[in-house]
Write a protein that holds these residues in place. Structure first.
Motif, mmCIF file in Angstrom:
data_model
loop_
_atom_site.group_PDB
_atom_site.id
_atom_site.type_symbol
_atom_site.label_atom_id
_atom_site.label_comp_id
_atom_site.label_asym_id
_atom_site.label_seq_id
_atom_site.Cartn_x
_atom_site.Cartn_y
_atom_site.Cartn_z
ATOM 1 N N VAL A 44 6.842 7.925 5.257
ATOM 2 C CA VAL A 44 8.283 7.673 5.171
ATOM 3 C C VAL A 44 8.671 7.006 3.855
ATOM 4 C CG1 VAL A 44 8.570 7.556 7.667
ATOM 5 C CG2 VAL A 44 8.031 5.471 6.396
ATOM 6 N N ALA A 45 7.708 6.435 3.132
ATOM 7 C CA ALA A 45 8.007 5.802 1.845
ATOM 8 C C ALA A 45 6.752 5.837 0.981
ATOM 9 C CB ALA A 45 8.480 4.365 2.046
ATOM 10 N N LYS A 46 6.928 6.157 -0.323
ATOM 11 C CA LYS A 46 5.789 6.257 -1.241
ATOM 12 C C LYS A 46 6.115 5.541 -2.550
ATOM 13 C CE LYS A 46 6.032 10.703 -0.418
ATOM 14 N NZ LYS A 46 5.834 12.162 -0.492
ATOM 15 N N ALA A 47 5.096 4.917 -3.140
ATOM 16 C CA ALA A 47 5.268 4.234 -4.428
ATOM 17 C C ALA A 47 3.958 4.307 -5.194
ATOM 18 C CB ALA A 47 5.682 2.776 -4.215
ATOM 19 N N ARG A 48 4.043 4.164 -6.539
ATOM 20 C CA ARG A 48 2.832 4.213 -7.351
ATOM 21 C C ARG A 48 2.857 3.138 -8.431
ATOM 22 N NH1 ARG A 48 2.689 9.783 -10.541
ATOM 23 N NH2 ARG A 48 4.250 10.525 -9.063
ATOM 24 N N GLU A 49 1.657 2.714 -8.815
ATOM 25 C CA GLU A 49 1.479 1.757 -9.904
ATOM 26 C C GLU A 49 0.371 2.319 -10.802
ATOM 27 O OE1 GLU A 49 2.136 -1.688 -12.156
ATOM 28 O OE2 GLU A 49 3.271 -0.934 -10.437
ATOM 29 N N THR A 50 0.669 2.522 -12.084
ATOM 30 C CA THR A 50 -0.283 3.150 -13.000
ATOM 31 C C THR A 50 -0.904 2.102 -13.908
ATOM 32 O OG1 THR A 50 1.037 5.171 -12.969
ATOM 33 C CG2 THR A 50 -0.588 4.953 -14.718
ATOM 34 N N LEU A 51 -2.223 1.920 -13.782
ATOM 35 C CA LEU A 51 -2.966 0.957 -14.594
ATOM 36 C C LEU A 51 -4.285 1.572 -15.035
ATOM 37 C CD1 LEU A 51 -2.595 -2.475 -12.755
ATOM 38 C CD2 LEU A 51 -1.512 -1.791 -14.876
ATOM 39 N N TYR A 52 -4.776 1.087 -16.174
ATOM 40 C CA TYR A 52 -6.074 1.556 -16.661
ATOM 41 C C TYR A 52 -6.820 0.376 -17.274
ATOM 42 C CZ TYR A 52 -4.076 6.185 -16.024
ATOM 43 O OH TYR A 52 -3.485 7.291 -15.479
ATOM 44 N N GLY A 53 -8.097 0.516 -17.453
ATOM 45 C CA GLY A 53 -8.909 -0.539 -18.052
ATOM 46 C C GLY A 53 -9.019 -1.734 -17.127
ATOM 47 N N GLN A 54 -8.897 -2.928 -17.681
ATOM 48 C CA GLN A 54 -9.017 -4.155 -16.906
ATOM 49 C C GLN A 54 -7.654 -4.785 -16.604
ATOM 50 O OE1 GLN A 54 -11.952 -5.348 -15.610
ATOM 51 N NE2 GLN A 54 -12.673 -3.349 -16.310
ATOM 52 N N GLU A 55 -6.585 -4.044 -16.747
ATOM 53 C CA GLU A 55 -5.248 -4.592 -16.483
ATOM 54 C C GLU A 55 -5.083 -4.910 -14.990
ATOM 55 O OE1 GLU A 55 -2.270 -1.968 -17.890
ATOM 56 O OE2 GLU A 55 -2.956 -1.995 -19.966
ATOM 57 N N ILE A 56 -4.288 -5.962 -14.711
ATOM 58 C CA ILE A 56 -3.986 -6.356 -13.336
ATOM 59 C C ILE A 56 -2.468 -6.449 -13.188
ATOM 60 C CG2 ILE A 56 -4.166 -8.166 -11.583
ATOM 61 C CD1 ILE A 56 -6.859 -8.901 -12.653
ATOM 62 N N ASP A 57 -1.954 -5.916 -12.093
ATOM 63 C CA ASP A 57 -0.515 -5.976 -11.827
ATOM 64 C C ASP A 57 -0.312 -6.095 -10.317
ATOM 65 O OD1 ASP A 57 2.161 -6.065 -12.275
ATOM 66 O OD2 ASP A 57 2.309 -4.104 -13.248
ATOM 67 N N GLN A 58 0.939 -6.271 -9.909
ATOM 68 C CA GLN A 58 1.279 -6.367 -8.484
ATOM 69 C C GLN A 58 2.286 -5.269 -8.129
ATOM 70 O OE1 GLN A 58 1.331 -9.434 -10.332
ATOM 71 N NE2 GLN A 58 -0.777 -9.651 -9.627
ATOM 72 N N ALA A 59 2.129 -4.738 -6.939
ATOM 73 C CA ALA A 59 3.061 -3.741 -6.411
ATOM 74 C C ALA A 59 3.670 -4.284 -5.117
ATOM 75 C CB ALA A 59 2.345 -2.419 -6.155
ATOM 76 N N SER A 60 5.003 -4.257 -5.035
ATOM 77 C CA SER A 60 5.690 -4.782 -3.847
ATOM 78 C C SER A 60 6.670 -3.751 -3.307
ATOM 79 C CB SER A 60 6.448 -6.073 -4.190
ATOM 80 O OG SER A 60 5.555 -7.077 -4.617
ATOM 81 N N PHE A 61 6.900 -3.824 -2.000
ATOM 82 C CA PHE A 61 7.798 -2.861 -1.355
ATOM 83 C C PHE A 61 8.306 -3.473 -0.056
ATOM 84 C CE2 PHE A 61 8.705 0.709 1.479
ATOM 85 C CZ PHE A 61 9.481 1.517 0.673
ATOM 86 N N LEU A 62 9.558 -3.155 0.316
ATOM 87 C CA LEU A 62 10.141 -3.628 1.580
ATOM 88 C C LEU A 62 11.105 -2.580 2.107
ATOM 89 C CD1 LEU A 62 11.325 -7.163 2.517
ATOM 90 C CD2 LEU A 62 12.891 -5.252 2.838
#
Length: 202
Positions: free
Chosen positions: A144-162
């Motif tokens: 019912v809901a889709k999201a993506r986060e694109t990272l490569y190497g040693q990068e760190i990020d956060q993905a949030s959804f509500l």
């Protein structure tokens, strides 16, 4: 000549005839009250009188007994991931329980099972590291809901959804990642958490 000596008293004469009636005298004093006589028969009811003025406000009555309270319906959970990079195309098993008092979330399957029909809030906060992450929220076996986060190497990020979903009893909700898009990460300093709770019941 001189007055003679008084003679002997004579015999009383006969009673004379009744004289004429004299004039009416003045009203005499009120005599003492007599004894109360027996009650008379009940009279005919009179006509209804006009409405009287309102009476004074009465004093406050005692406090009544406590009434029955409706049972409060509850459903909520919050769980974290214990291992990074979960397998793709299956429910992510968030097995580190933060809250699950109603046991509607099953950490062994990663699925939330709806027990109270109504509107629910679902949210996630995921740490993503080193590779992309494509996350889907699945309800009733449908994405019912889709999201993506694109990272490569040693990068760190956060993905949030509500989001808010309307569920029926028996509906199941979970998260999953796509193949080659499973960079969902967790460590001693980084968490990935899945949360859901009942907003209001039907």
């Amino acid at each position: 000549g001189e007055t003679g000596v008084q003679g002997i008293q004579g015999v009383d004469g006969k009673q004379g005839e009744k004289g004429e009636e004299g004039s009416k005298g003045e009203k005499g004093d009120l005599g003492p009250a007599g004894m109360m006589g027996p009650s008379g028969p009940k009279g005919v009811a009179g006509s209804k009188g006009s409405r009287g003025a309102p009476g004074k406000k009465g004093s406050r009555g005692p406090k009544g007994a406590r009434g029955d309270t409706a049972k409060l319906l509850r459903s909520a959970f919050s769980a974290g991931l214990s291992k990074p990079f979960p397998p793709p195309n299956v429910p992510i098993r968030f097995d580190k329980i933060l809250y699950n008092d109603q046991a509607d979330y099953n950490p062994s399957t990663g699925k939330f099972n709806c027990s109270v029909p109504g509107a629910y809030v679902f949210a996630y906060h995921l740490t993503v590291r080193g590779r992309p992450a494509r996350v889907s929220l699945v309800a009733r076996s449908r994405k019912v809901a889709k999201a993506r986060e694109t990272l490569y190497g040693q990068e760190i990020d956060q993905a949030s959804f509500l989001t808010i979903l309307k569920l029926s009893a028996g509906d199941q909700v979970w998260l999953e990642v796509a193949r080659d898009w499973n960079g969902v990460y967790v460590s001693a300093e980084d968490d990935s958490v899945f949360t859901g709770f009942l907003l209001y019941p039907d």
